[in-house]
Design a protein around this motif. Structure first.
Motif, mmCIF file in Angstrom:
data_model
loop_
_atom_site.group_PDB
_atom_site.id
_atom_site.type_symbol
_atom_site.label_atom_id
_atom_site.label_comp_id
_atom_site.label_asym_id
_atom_site.label_seq_id
_atom_site.Cartn_x
_atom_site.Cartn_y
_atom_site.Cartn_z
ATOM 1 N N LEU A 123 0.830 -1.206 0.000
ATOM 2 C CA LEU A 123 0.000 0.000 0.000
ATOM 3 C C LEU A 123 0.867 1.261 0.000
ATOM 4 O O LEU A 123 0.576 2.222 -0.725
ATOM 5 C CB LEU A 123 -0.942 -0.017 1.204
ATOM 6 N N LEU A 124 1.931 1.276 0.790
ATOM 7 C CA LEU A 124 2.827 2.435 0.806
ATOM 8 C C LEU A 124 3.501 2.651 -0.550
ATOM 9 O O LEU A 124 3.649 3.791 -1.003
ATOM 10 C CB LEU A 124 3.874 2.282 1.907
ATOM 11 N N ARG A 125 3.899 1.555 -1.215
ATOM 12 C CA ARG A 125 4.478 1.680 -2.556
ATOM 13 C C ARG A 125 3.451 2.241 -3.531
ATOM 14 O O ARG A 125 3.762 3.083 -4.371
ATOM 15 C CB ARG A 125 5.004 0.330 -3.043
ATOM 16 N N TYR A 126 2.200 1.794 -3.420
ATOM 17 C CA TYR A 126 1.129 2.299 -4.282
ATOM 18 C C TYR A 126 0.912 3.794 -4.044
ATOM 19 O O TYR A 126 0.816 4.575 -4.989
ATOM 20 C CB TYR A 126 -0.172 1.536 -4.012
ATOM 21 N N VAL A 127 0.863 4.194 -2.775
ATOM 22 C CA VAL A 127 0.664 5.608 -2.459
ATOM 23 C C VAL A 127 1.814 6.445 -3.010
ATOM 24 O O VAL A 127 1.606 7.508 -3.595
ATOM 25 C CB VAL A 127 0.503 5.808 -0.930
ATOM 26 N N LYS A 128 3.042 5.952 -2.848
ATOM 27 C CA LYS A 128 4.200 6.682 -3.363
ATOM 28 C C LYS A 128 4.112 6.843 -4.882
ATOM 29 O O LYS A 128 4.426 7.905 -5.416
ATOM 30 C CB LYS A 128 5.490 5.950 -2.992
ATOM 31 N N GLY A 129 3.669 5.814 -5.568
ATOM 32 C CA GLY A 129 3.575 5.863 -7.029
ATOM 33 C C GLY A 129 2.397 6.674 -7.551
ATOM 34 O O GLY A 129 2.350 7.028 -8.725
ATOM 35 N N THR A 130 1.445 6.971 -6.678
ATOM 36 C CA THR A 130 0.250 7.720 -7.097
ATOM 37 C C THR A 130 0.081 8.991 -6.265
ATOM 38 O O THR A 130 -1.030 9.463 -6.054
ATOM 39 C CB THR A 130 -1.007 6.837 -6.953
ATOM 40 N N VAL A 131 1.202 9.542 -5.811
ATOM 41 C CA VAL A 131 1.174 10.670 -4.884
ATOM 42 C C VAL A 131 0.459 11.896 -5.457
ATOM 43 O O VAL A 131 -0.099 12.701 -4.710
ATOM 44 C CB VAL A 131 2.596 11.021 -4.402
ATOM 45 N N ASN A 132 0.420 12.049 -6.763
ATOM 46 C CA ASN A 132 -0.222 13.211 -7.374
ATOM 47 C C ASN A 132 -1.700 13.004 -7.655
ATOM 48 O O ASN A 132 -2.351 13.875 -8.219
ATOM 49 C CB ASN A 132 0.500 13.600 -8.666
ATOM 50 N N GLN A 133 -2.232 11.853 -7.298
ATOM 51 C CA GLN A 133 -3.654 11.603 -7.507
ATOM 52 C C GLN A 133 -4.440 12.082 -6.296
ATOM 53 O O GLN A 133 -3.932 12.172 -5.197
ATOM 54 C CB GLN A 133 -3.918 10.121 -7.737
ATOM 55 N N GLY A 134 -5.686 12.385 -6.540
ATOM 56 C CA GLY A 134 -6.565 12.813 -5.457
ATOM 57 C C GLY A 134 -7.987 12.588 -5.880
ATOM 58 O O GLY A 134 -8.280 11.887 -6.845
#
Length: 145
Positions: A123-134
């Protein structure tokens, strides 16, 4: 709180954490069955940690100690897991795409296993890879205040 002559049952609820204690194990089990029939719940077993309070249960005494999240108290991996998952709980409000997994990993705060750690790391890797999404919503016409 339920009270009968010399019998008590106390339930404490904070957000999505519930603790139950009482004078009779049968009453506690009955209450758990009632709640499980009405709500989706998981039983994490004997209480050892609740709202930054460490709970040590012995035959003669129950000891409550406020924990310092910066220290490990011999259970460093659990403390680190709790800290990370607590942060993810706040992130869920801005990132509904991680709500399911955030809820899932928070169920294992008391005793995280290797597969729970793997889910958190993923999950942390996913968040890091999608940090610009909202949260995306259609553009509306309006004025700022």
């Amino acid at each position: 709180m339920r009270r009968r002559v010399k019998e008590e049952l106390v339930a404490g609820l904070y957000v999505d954490d519930l603790i139950v204690t009482g004078t009779r194990a049968e009453d506690i089990d009955s209450f758990k069955r009632e709640m499980t029939a009405r709500f989706r719940m998981s039983n994490l077993g004997t209480l050892s940690y609740y709202l930054s309070i460490e709970v040590r249960q012995g035959k003669e005494a129950l000891t409550l100690a406020e924990t310092d999240e910066g220290q490990y108290h011999g259970e460093g991996r659990c403390t680190l897991y709790r800290s990370i998952v607590d942060g993810l709980r706040y992130l869920v409000h801005m990132r509904p795409d991680i709500a399911f997994v955030g809820d899932y990993v928070s169920r294992f705060m008391e005793d995280p296993r290797e597969d729970h750690w793997a889910a958190v790391k993923r999950l942390l890797r996913y968040v890091k890879g999608t940090v610009n999404q909202g949260i995306v919503s259609p553009k509306t016409v309006g004025s700022g205040l």
